[in-house]
Design a protein around this motif. Sequence first.
Motif, PDB file in Angstrom:
ATOM      1  N   PRO A  55      36.766  44.385  41.576  1.00  0.00           N
ATOM      2  CA  PRO A  55      36.344  45.700  41.063  1.00  0.00           C
ATOM      3  C   PRO A  55      35.417  45.622  39.862  1.00  0.00           C
ATOM      4  CG  PRO A  55      38.634  45.251  40.488  1.00  0.00           C
ATOM      5  CD  PRO A  55      38.216  44.161  41.437  1.00  0.00           C
ATOM      6  N   TRP A  56      35.387  44.477  39.173  1.00  0.00           N
ATOM      7  CA  TRP A  56      34.517  44.336  38.002  1.00  0.00           C
ATOM      8  C   TRP A  56      33.121  43.817  38.370  1.00  0.00           C
ATOM      9  CZ3 TRP A  56      35.931  46.695  33.792  1.00  0.00           C
ATOM     10  CH2 TRP A  56      37.282  46.915  33.560  1.00  0.00           C
ATOM     11  N   LEU A  57      32.894  43.561  39.644  1.00  0.00           N
ATOM     12  CA  LEU A  57      31.588  43.046  40.064  1.00  0.00           C
ATOM     13  C   LEU A  57      30.447  43.993  39.682  1.00  0.00           C
ATOM     14  CD1 LEU A  57      29.871  40.952  41.572  1.00  0.00           C
ATOM     15  CD2 LEU A  57      30.392  42.183  43.699  1.00  0.00           C
ATOM     16  N   ALA A  99      19.184  38.473  49.492  1.00  0.00           N
ATOM     17  CA  ALA A  99      19.407  37.272  48.685  1.00  0.00           C
ATOM     18  C   ALA A  99      20.458  37.530  47.610  1.00  0.00           C
ATOM     19  CB  ALA A  99      18.095  36.823  48.042  1.00  0.00           C
ATOM     20  N   LEU A 100      20.435  38.716  47.033  1.00  0.00           N
ATOM     21  CA  LEU A 100      21.458  39.078  46.050  1.00  0.00           C
ATOM     22  C   LEU A 100      22.838  39.094  46.706  1.00  0.00           C
ATOM     23  CD1 LEU A 100      21.160  41.881  43.406  1.00  0.00           C
ATOM     24  CD2 LEU A 100      23.201  41.737  44.814  1.00  0.00           C
ATOM     25  N   GLY A 101      22.927  39.716  47.890  1.00  0.00           N
ATOM     26  CA  GLY A 101      24.202  39.773  48.597  1.00  0.00           C
ATOM     27  C   GLY A 101      24.711  38.402  49.003  1.00  0.00           C
ATOM     28  N   VAL A 145      24.803  50.355  49.017  1.00  0.00           N
ATOM     29  CA  VAL A 145      25.797  50.108  50.063  1.00  0.00           C
ATOM     30  C   VAL A 145      26.202  48.637  50.072  1.00  0.00           C
ATOM     31  CG1 VAL A 145      26.208  50.109  52.550  1.00  0.00           C
ATOM     32  CG2 VAL A 145      25.029  52.043  51.479  1.00  0.00           C
ATOM     33  N   THR A 146      25.212  47.741  49.932  1.00  0.00           N
ATOM     34  CA  THR A 146      25.513  46.304  49.927  1.00  0.00           C
ATOM     35  C   THR A 146      26.446  45.952  48.772  1.00  0.00           C
ATOM     36  OG1 THR A 146      23.379  45.801  50.956  1.00  0.00           O
ATOM     37  CG2 THR A 146      24.491  44.000  49.824  1.00  0.00           C
ATOM     38  N   LEU A 147      26.188  46.497  47.596  1.00  0.00           N
ATOM     39  CA  LEU A 147      27.047  46.215  46.443  1.00  0.00           C
ATOM     40  C   LEU A 147      28.444  46.811  46.634  1.00  0.00           C
ATOM     41  CD1 LEU A 147      24.575  46.745  43.464  1.00  0.00           C
ATOM     42  CD2 LEU A 147      25.344  44.599  44.485  1.00  0.00           C
ATOM     43  N   ALA A 148      28.525  48.012  47.212  1.00  0.00           N
ATOM     44  CA  ALA A 148      29.839  48.625  47.445  1.00  0.00           C
ATOM     45  C   ALA A 148      30.654  47.804  48.440  1.00  0.00           C
ATOM     46  CB  ALA A 148      29.657  50.051  47.955  1.00  0.00           C
ATOM     47  N   VAL A 149      30.012  47.366  49.522  1.00  0.00           N
ATOM     48  CA  VAL A 149      30.716  46.549  50.515  1.00  0.00           C
ATOM     49  C   VAL A 149      31.091  45.202  49.916  1.00  0.00           C
ATOM     50  CG1 VAL A 149      30.492  45.389  52.748  1.00  0.00           C
ATOM     51  CG2 VAL A 149      29.638  47.721  52.469  1.00  0.00           C
ATOM     52  N   GLY A 150      30.191  44.618  49.115  1.00  0.00           N
ATOM     53  CA  GLY A 150      30.493  43.348  48.471  1.00  0.00           C
ATOM     54  C   GLY A 150      31.673  43.445  47.532  1.00  0.00           C
ATOM     55  N   THR A 151      31.743  44.535  46.783  1.00  0.00           N
ATOM     56  CA  THR A 151      32.885  44.738  45.881  1.00  0.00           C
ATOM     57  C   THR A 151      34.192  44.798  46.651  1.00  0.00           C
ATOM     58  OG1 THR A 151      31.479  45.931  44.304  1.00  0.00           O
ATOM     59  CG2 THR A 151      33.852  46.284  44.140  1.00  0.00           C
TER      60      THR A 151
END
Length: 580
Positions: free
Chosen positions: A217-219, A165-167, A205-211
């Motif tokens: 880059p500021w996400l 849900a966050l992603g 991993v989800t946050l890295a891929v989302g960024t």
Amino acid sequence: MRSRLARLWRSATLTRVASLTVFAGIAAFILLTFRDYGVSNDEPVQHAYGQLLLNWYASGFSDESAFHYINLYLYGGLFDLIAAGLQPYVPLPLYEWRHLLSASFGFVGLIGVWRLARLLGGEKAGILAVLMLAVTGMYGGAMFTHTKDVPFAAMMVWSLYCIAALGARLPELPSWRLVVGLGVSVGCALGLRVGGVFAVFYLMVTLAVGTALLRDPWLPVRLLPRLIVSGLIALAIMAVTWPWSVLPPSNFFTAMGAFNNFAFDLKTLFNGETLPIDQLPPTYMSEYLLIKLPEITLMGLVAALAMAGVALLRLAREVRRDGTANLLARHPRRLLAVLPVMLAVAVPVVFTLIDHPPLYNGIRHFLFVLPPVTVLAAFGLTAAWRMLAAAGPLPGIAFATLAVGLFGFNADTFARLHPYQYVGYNQLVGGTAGAWGRFEGDYWGASLEEASLTLLHGLAQEAAAAPGKAPLHYKVAVCAEDVQVSTHLGPEFEMVEDWDDADFVISARNVGCDNVPGLTYATISRMGVPMASVFDVRGKNPPIELPVQIPDDDGWGIDFNAPAVSLQEAVGPQVAKAKP
């Protein structure tokens, strides 16, 4: 007529009514059957661990017995703390209470599966995923007795839902409700097993891929304050329910290392060979997963792979037309919602293939993979049906008929194995009967309850046939934990360690417990597979054919709900036999 059916199919109200009906049916099943499940091997020591954790709090943090109890300090105590803390106030025998509580965790996990599948594929996919997982023996049947594994799986699927849900909302900040939900679910997972770190990995991993996909880059910086709140909530829950892990904090990493290199003297059955657990092939977990999944779930996974292939072809065409950058810019949220679910299936399997940890009891230790596998299967079934139905009515009807038929077959198998559904296998190995003697059977010894009650029934028949001549005292030995049998026997039964002193031997028909001398007094079977046997070693009675059906205790004068095991008993003789 077709238009009316189409409107009914698309009705959000009817779909929600169907969801509520499914959950009401599962809740009724839990309430009607939780008494049917026998005591599992580990339950006495697990309950003792919960009591010892309560003692640590009650003593003002001075009684550290829980931190030295067998190897259970390596596990979180969330479930056992709840079970032991509430047990004095629950009007149920100890193990029935534990089974009801464990099934309640499983029910919460099914709600998480519904939410996750609905997020990815709509509410109908959610209903399908819940139904499929409910008739999966290693979840729907195991949720009463696998009191370490099913609660952990339930908390992991809620962690997955929060991450997905966050992603799906990035680059928006998650709501505070989602922040708290993520912290609670991950904290509860860690409060059960150190394997909760898998959820942390999926999030990172989800946050890295989302960024990368969002080119922002500021996400991570914008998300950091809310993630810190989630982390503090998770840490607090873990510390309260698993205090050893933070006293000192390095203990957490000690636990991680211990489970990666776990070894003790135990053999397990795998593909017809009895092997030490440190000599199993690295494919042990993945092969067991393949043969334990219901046929409807396997069909869904095949459909999901086919739909993934179709999607890749479409993506390739879009890439040639619009370019990779434009394509990813259009679909980042969809990709980021599905990514954690795919990770939750792939990472544990790859981990076992690479790290090769010692395993036993089939997929019990990786049961948390079943919910995301089932979600992907449901997503594949619904996507394939939509595509086929769009091509014409006949393909859609044929596909739906096959799916319904397989689901019905699995539901029938689930019912016929009751209450030993967790021993079920699919037709890749010839079903449960085909797997007998090749793979693990009733490793928890759950069938010993029925074997004990069958012995009571048989002796009651003997006493009725010869009034005044039946002995008033019997000695019973068991190839398992004594409490798995003594819980269900009356005061005229004495548990003995030496089988030569016994009148009867009760044995689960699993590894090491299937060659007992003596006349077979009764055998507990399902679908032609013997789960447990009672052996008459008195040397004077012929074999007796007894019905498997267990009568009510009315009129027997025996209290089947006698107290189970005290803390002193659990810390005593059970310790020597306990498995991790």
